[in-house]
Design a protein around this motif. Structure first.
Motif, PDB file in Angstrom:
ATOM      1  N   PRO A 103      -4.413  -5.396   5.386  1.00 47.16           N
ATOM      2  CA  PRO A 103      -3.275  -6.273   5.561  1.00 47.16           C
ATOM      3  C   PRO A 103      -2.542  -6.385   4.133  1.00 47.16           C
ATOM      4  O   PRO A 103      -1.596  -6.642   4.246  1.00 47.16           O
ATOM      5  CB  PRO A 103      -4.039  -7.430   5.732  1.00 47.16           C
ATOM      6  N   TYR A 104      -3.552  -5.945   2.905  1.00 47.87           N
ATOM      7  CA  TYR A 104      -2.802  -6.165   1.712  1.00 47.87           C
ATOM      8  C   TYR A 104      -3.548  -4.999   0.758  1.00 47.87           C
ATOM      9  O   TYR A 104      -4.532  -4.682   1.012  1.00 47.87           O
ATOM     10  CB  TYR A 104      -3.130  -7.422   0.921  1.00 47.87           C
ATOM     11  N   LEU A 105      -2.459  -4.611   0.049  1.00 54.30           N
ATOM     12  CA  LEU A 105      -3.097  -3.771  -1.262  1.00 54.30           C
ATOM     13  C   LEU A 105      -2.679  -4.698  -2.560  1.00 54.30           C
ATOM     14  O   LEU A 105      -1.758  -5.181  -2.648  1.00 54.30           O
ATOM     15  CB  LEU A 105      -2.200  -2.358  -1.370  1.00 54.30           C
ATOM     16  N   ILE A 106      -3.871  -4.506  -3.383  1.00 53.85           N
ATOM     17  CA  ILE A 106      -3.822  -5.142  -4.814  1.00 53.85           C
ATOM     18  C   ILE A 106      -3.648  -4.156  -5.622  1.00 53.85           C
ATOM     19  O   ILE A 106      -4.937  -3.303  -5.502  1.00 53.85           O
ATOM     20  CB  ILE A 106      -4.633  -6.313  -5.026  1.00 53.85           C
ATOM     21  N   LEU A 107      -2.505  -3.831  -6.411  1.00 52.61           N
ATOM     22  CA  LEU A 107      -2.653  -2.754  -7.443  1.00 52.61           C
ATOM     23  C   LEU A 107      -2.714  -3.302  -8.864  1.00 52.61           C
ATOM     24  O   LEU A 107      -2.222  -4.209  -9.152  1.00 52.61           O
ATOM     25  CB  LEU A 107      -1.206  -1.687  -7.262  1.00 52.61           C
TER      26      LEU A 107
END
Length: 187
Positions: A98-102
């Motif tokens: 659902p999310y990507l945290i870069l």
């Protein structure tokens, strides 16, 4: 000793349920990550949260292109290990989570690399406490993703964390015994 319990429980997750965690949960984990210590209190990290489907797909596409190059050059023990574990250039978790945290680090800050990775460690435990899973995916060449996101020249992508509710049945990799990694008064 809550941190100990979280650390023992946390495992790599590459498969996610389709349910999207609340943005509040993501922000709460990032609130913990920003509290990490850093050299000269420079706080050299920058967290970019991605939930746009097109952008996640584009990041996956760019990373898989670089993975194919990496796999074409990799040989020996590393390639044997990758094959034995079933790793391939395809990284579906980059578009399915659902999310990507870069997580980026500012290379102009003192001790930027160490400081940024300490913040990543805090983030991993905070996500675990919230019941969220992730894998620390480090692209073999982060430059295409940096360019896609117009990252300032001094900010280098360190890791992409796909985040969601875990659906990965694989158990946690076994850890070495304490006496294998600790010594006193010398190596």
């Amino acid at each position: 000793m809550r941190v100990f319990e979280l650390a023992k429980r946390r495992k790599t997750v590459r498969q996610f349920l389709p349910d999207k965690p609340s943005l509040d949960a993501i922000m709460k984990a990032l609130e913990a990550a920003k509290e990490a210590p850093s050299g000269m209190n420079a706080q050299p990290w920058r967290f970019v949260v991605i939930d746009d489907e097109w952008l996640k797909g584009k990041i996956r596409e760019l990373c898989e292109e670089e993975e194919k190059k990496f796999y074409s050059k990799t040989k020996g023990d590393l390639m044997a290990w990758l094959n034995a574990k079933g790793f391939r250039p395809e990284k579906p978790f980059l578009s399915e989570a659902p999310y990507l945290i870069l997580v980026f680090g500012n290379t102009k800050a003192p001790y930027w690399l160490q400081s940024t990775w300490i913040a990543v460690g805090y983030l991993l435990l905070a996500l675990e406490e919230l019941g969220l899973g992730t894998v620390t995916y480090t692209p073999p060449n982060p430059k295409p993703v940096e360019e896609l996101l117009n990252a300032p020249r001094d900010y280098k992508l360190q890791v992409i964390l796909p985040v969601g509710y875990p659906a990965d049945p694989k158990p946690k990799y076994e850890r070495k015994k304490l006496e294998e990694v600790v010594s006193f008064n010398g190596f």
